[in-house]
Design a protein around this motif. Structure first.
Motif, PDB file in Angstrom:
ATOM      1  N   PHE A 178      14.683  20.468  51.433  1.00  0.00           N
ATOM      2  CA  PHE A 178      15.213  21.698  52.028  1.00  0.00           C
ATOM      3  C   PHE A 178      14.047  22.458  52.641  1.00  0.00           C
ATOM      4  O   PHE A 178      12.973  22.573  52.034  1.00  0.00           O
ATOM      5  CB  PHE A 178      15.893  22.560  50.969  1.00  0.00           C
ATOM      6  CG  PHE A 178      16.377  23.889  51.493  1.00  0.00           C
ATOM      7  CD1 PHE A 178      17.515  23.962  52.278  1.00  0.00           C
ATOM      8  CD2 PHE A 178      15.704  25.063  51.188  1.00  0.00           C
ATOM      9  CE1 PHE A 178      17.963  25.184  52.777  1.00  0.00           C
ATOM     10  CE2 PHE A 178      16.145  26.289  51.670  1.00  0.00           C
ATOM     11  CZ  PHE A 178      17.281  26.351  52.465  1.00  0.00           C
TER      12      PHE A 178
ATOM     13  N   VAL B 126      18.602  21.012  55.467  1.00  0.00           N
ATOM     14  CA  VAL B 126      18.286  19.848  54.650  1.00  0.00           C
ATOM     15  C   VAL B 126      17.973  18.720  55.614  1.00  0.00           C
ATOM     16  O   VAL B 126      18.807  18.388  56.470  1.00  0.00           O
ATOM     17  CB  VAL B 126      19.453  19.480  53.718  1.00  0.00           C
ATOM     18  CG1 VAL B 126      19.188  18.142  53.030  1.00  0.00           C
ATOM     19  CG2 VAL B 126      19.690  20.584  52.693  1.00  0.00           C
TER      20      VAL B 126
ATOM     21  N   GLY C 107      20.487  26.970  49.180  1.00  0.00           N
ATOM     22  CA  GLY C 107      19.723  25.843  49.691  1.00  0.00           C
ATOM     23  C   GLY C 107      19.468  24.801  48.617  1.00  0.00           C
ATOM     24  O   GLY C 107      19.587  23.594  48.861  1.00  0.00           O
TER      25      GLY C 107
ATOM     26  N   LEU D 279      20.910  20.957  48.639  1.00  0.00           N
ATOM     27  CA  LEU D 279      20.017  19.805  48.562  1.00  0.00           C
ATOM     28  C   LEU D 279      20.389  18.901  47.388  1.00  0.00           C
ATOM     29  O   LEU D 279      20.449  17.668  47.533  1.00  0.00           O
ATOM     30  CB  LEU D 279      18.563  20.280  48.414  1.00  0.00           C
ATOM     31  CG  LEU D 279      17.505  19.189  48.253  1.00  0.00           C
ATOM     32  CD1 LEU D 279      17.459  18.280  49.480  1.00  0.00           C
ATOM     33  CD2 LEU D 279      16.126  19.808  47.990  1.00  0.00           C
TER      34      LEU D 279
END
Length: 356
Positions: free
Chosen positions: A34, A49, A116, A120
Motif C-alpha cells: 500500500f 495498492v 488502506g 491490502l
C-alpha cells in the motif's frame, strides 16, 4: 480528492508462497504493498495498492542523509473462525502519529491508514499463514523523498505498508533468555527520540547487542542515558518485574517507547486484580530485591515475541538467575491470554481485536 478512493493494481507475476514451517522473520514479502504520497499542496494523496516493487529514489533524497523516517510493527492473524484478525491496530496509528510529530513528519489520517491496511490485507489474504504461532507481519513506514541536502524537514514523503509472513517466534515454546546489563552505550535520553519508532534508535543499539551476543546473552538491558542508574528497556522491548507479588515496570519518562503490548499487559493485570505499578526502578533496587530473594519473574514485552521471559541477568562478573531459568506462571498466562485473544482462541472481553 476522495480519501476513500483506493486504487488497486494487481500483480501479473505472483510469487510462490514459502513453506509455513520455514518462514523465519522478515525474510519473505507478499505480492503487493500500500502506498500514499505527500506533498505540501495536496497533503497525503493517491492511496493505492500496487505490486510489491523496489523504490526508485534520487541519491540526494533526504531519507539517505538525515534519518527523518518512522515505522510501525503489527500483525494480522488467521483466526480460529477462519477470519483475519488485527490486534489493536488503532493504537499503532496513534503511536505512528506520535513518532511523526517527534520527527516533524505530517501525520496520517487514522481512517485512511486503517482502510488502506484492511484493503491490502484483503488483497493478500492468501499470504496469511495458518500454522500455530505464525502470522502476517505488517510494516508501515514513512520516508522523505524530497531531493535536497538542506538540514530541515522534507516537503514530500511516501507512506508504504509491506507485509511479511512470519514463523512462530518460539519454535519450541517460550524460553527464558540471558540479558547483558549495558553501562557503556545509551539507547535514548529525555528529549531525544526514544519515544518514537525511528530508524536511528535501532542501529544505535547494534554495538551493545554485539557485545551482549559475544558474552553469551540474547539481549541488552538499557539503563537511563544520564545517570546509568535506572532501568528503561530490554533490547527493543519493554520490561516487567514480578517482585514479592507485585508487577513493576519502568514508567514512561520521555525516553521509553510506549509499547502496545506493554499497555495491554498492564490492562490485563489490572483486570485480574494483580498489583501493577509503573515507576522509576534503579538497577541497584532490582539487585537488592534479587539478593532478598523476592524477584519471582522478569519478562520483556513486544509485538514480535509478545512475552519474552528473562532467565538471567549478567552484570560485570555477576550472574543473577531468575526463576531457575524457567518460564514463570504469570509470564505463561499473559502469553497464552494475549495470543489466544489475537487468534480468537479466547474470548476478547476487552474488544481489542477487529476482523478484516
Amino acid at each position: 480528492m476522495n480519501k476513500d478512493n483506493i486504487t488497486i493494481v494487481k500483480t501479473t507475476n505472483g510469487k510462490a508462497k514459502p513453506s509455513e514451517n520455514a518462514l523465519g522473520f522478515g525474510k519473505y514479502f507478499t505480492d503487493h504493498m500500500f502506498v500514499l504520497d505527500y506533498d505540501i499542496d495536496n497533503g497525503w494523496h493517491s492511496p493505492r495498492v500496487v505490486p510489491y516493487e523496489p523504490i526508485t529514489l534520487d541519491p540526494a533524497a533526504m531519507v539517505f542523509h538525515y534519518g527523518q523516517t518512522v515505522f510501525e510493527g503489527l500483525k494480522a492473524y488467521y483466526g480460529t473462525n477462519g477470519k483475519t484478525m488485527l490486534f489493536r491496530p488503532e493504537k499503532n496509528v496513534e503511536r505512528l502519529n506520535r513518532s511523526c510529530n517527534r520527527l516533524s513528519i505530517p501525520e496520517i489520517d487514522e481512517e485512511l491508514f486503517l482502510k488502506g491496511l484492511k484493503t491490502l490485507i484483503a488483497v493478500e489474504k492468501e499470504w496469511i499463514p495458518k500454522e500455530d504461532g505464525t502470522s502476517l507481519y505488517i510494516r508501515p513506514f514513512i520516508l522523505p523523498t524530497e531531493t535536497n541536502l538542506r538540514v530541515a524537514p522534507a516537503n514530500s514523503y511516501k507512506f508504504i505498508i509491506i507485509l511479511s509472513p512470519v514463523g512462530a517466534y518460539y519454535a519450541e515454546g517460550i524460553h527464558p533468555v540471558a540479558i547483558n546489563v549495558e553501562k557503556e552505550y545509551t539507547r535514548a535520553v529525555l528529549g531525544g527520540t526514544g519515544t518514537a519508532k525511528t530508524a536511528g534508535n535501532y542501529c544505535a543499539g547494534y554495538k551493545a547487542q554485539k557485545k551482549a551476543s559475544e558474552q553469551g546473552a540474547a539481549q541488552v538491558l538499557w539503563l537511563d542515558g544520564v545517570e546509568k542508574k535506572y532501568i528503561e528497556e530490554v533490547g527493543s522491548m519493554n520490561i516487567f518485574f514480578k517482585i514479592n507479588g507485585e508487577v513493576v515496570t519502568p514508567e514512561l519518562n520521555g525516553s521509553i517507547l510506549e509499547g502496545i503490548t506493554r499497555m495491554s499487559i498492564i490492562e490485563l493485570l489490572k483486570k485480574w486484580g494483580i498489583p501493577v505499578t509503573e515507576k522509576k526502578i534503579s538497577f541497584e533496587e532490582f539487585v537488592q530485591a534479587y539478593e532478598d530473594g523476592i524477584v519471582e519473574e522478569v519478562f520483556g514485552t513486544g509485538t514480535a515475541a509478545v512475552i519474552s521471559p528473562v532467565g538471567e541477568f549478567r552484570f560485570q562478573d555477576k550472574i543473577m538467575i531468575i526463576n531457575n531459568r524457567e518460564t514463570g506462571e504469570l509470564s505463561k498466562k499473559l502469553y497464552d491470554t494475549i495470543t489466544g485473544i489475537q487468534t480468537g482462541k479466547m474470548e476478547d472481553e476487552l474488544n481489542w481485536t477487529i476482523e478484516v
